[in-house]
Scaffold this active site. Sequence first.
Site, PDB file in Angstrom:
ATOM      1  CD  GLN A 174       9.687  -5.076  61.200  1.00 31.52           C
ATOM      2  OE1 GLN A 174       9.279  -6.167  60.805  1.00 31.52           O
ATOM      3  NE2 GLN A 174      10.191  -4.902  62.407  1.00 31.52           N
TER       4      GLN A 174
ATOM      5  CE1 TYR B  26      13.795 -13.020  58.493  1.00 29.27           C
ATOM      6  CE2 TYR B  26      13.316 -11.512  60.297  1.00 29.27           C
ATOM      7  CZ  TYR B  26      13.077 -12.698  59.629  1.00 29.27           C
ATOM      8  OH  TYR B  26      12.127 -13.573  60.093  1.00 29.27           O
TER       9      TYR B  26
ATOM     10  NE  ARG C  93      11.448  -5.434  66.788  1.00 29.64           N
ATOM     11  CZ  ARG C  93      10.783  -6.560  67.040  1.00 29.64           C
ATOM     12  NH1 ARG C  93      10.737  -7.519  66.128  1.00 29.64           N
ATOM     13  NH2 ARG C  93      10.160  -6.736  68.184  1.00 29.64           N
TER      14      ARG C  93
ATOM     15  N   GLY D  90       4.049  -8.205  71.721  1.00 22.13           N
ATOM     16  CA  GLY D  90       3.700  -8.941  70.522  1.00 22.13           C
ATOM     17  C   GLY D  90       2.567  -9.911  70.771  1.00 22.13           C
ATOM     18  NE  ARG D  91       5.469 -15.556  70.742  1.00 28.50           N
ATOM     19  CZ  ARG D  91       6.368 -16.464  71.054  1.00 28.50           C
ATOM     20  NH1 ARG D  91       6.334 -17.066  72.226  1.00 28.50           N
ATOM     21  NH2 ARG D  91       7.316 -16.784  70.191  1.00 28.50           N
TER      22      ARG D  91
END
Length: 365
Positions: free
Chosen positions: A99, A185, A232, A321-322
Amino acid sequence: MTTLFSALDMQGLALPNRIVMAPMTRARTDQPGNVPNAMMADYYAQRASAGLIVSEATQISPQGQGYSFTPGIHSRAQIAGWRGVTDAVHAAGGRMFLQLWHVGRMSHGSFHPDGRPVAPSALSPDASVWVADPETGAGRMVPSPLPRALETDEIPAIVDQFRQAAANAADAGFDGVEIHGANGYLIDQFLRRSSNIRTDRYGGPQENRIRFLVEVAEAVTGEIGAGRSGIRLSPYITQRNMEDAEIIPTILRAAREIERIGLAYIHLSEADWEDAPVIPERFRNDLRAAYSGTLIVAGKYDKARAGRILAEGLADLVAFGRPFIANPDLPERLRTDSPLAAFDPATLFGGGAQGYSDYPAVSLT
């Protein structure tokens, strides 16, 4: 029927299942230099049974850094470090994209010679980033300062940094790259009026708001090919002062440009907190109409919810993810309905193997 365990051919890259390991910042690089290391190679190789791994966000330049100990892809040492990671993942039978990240205003003055992050406009994110003491490794969340607005003539160099980072990722052995255009971002900042009030060619109407994204996507695909490039996006995430009434039509306009360029996938980052906004089915259908490639969704999915969205045809891959933090063999646990282990939140950022690469596979629990 498409399930989590169906194979997928993504523009020539064979994925054995529909389970993606989502990008997660873990801040475990060697210092100085933010260099990927053998511990990171172990961590990712342990999770190689995912259909696709997307690496933690990786800064394309020193200016692009926003958090301590996050990896880069702009130095020879970093490229060599990542080569150790990709070799380990490939030896374990996995596939991995890097990424590409520029944080923009989501940064701290300690990472910049003049003490100021950069952004499309000098507007505060009203948010914090994780900053560690380089001597002790102890870190804490600290507020981001007011950024300075980029000059228009600075922007082409950042576009080229994305291109060079993609070339460096290929040199490091990655199967492809994911452009980080989400979560507040830099690319996301250009997309939204709440963080980009300029009226020059990178502000104003939708054509200009998406221009930076389009130029980055064209530069990256021109370097490594569209079939090895994804992006993304996070249209419904409003934290970090990113709420914008015009973001949905802007994202759909961007998706049509992504279709034209031919990127392999769009990775839809959905909010994963308790009171997060629900993604309307209308938007999912509109996104499908605008973009015909692979769609990845991420955001508090479990096995049942993931199965439903795949069966409905509104996604092709589901990112977790987690759950991958404490369950390195997550695909097998999902397949066998084995219990999922809980992770230790105290070891998410920084530190060593504890709470990182020492979680056992289900057969060892």
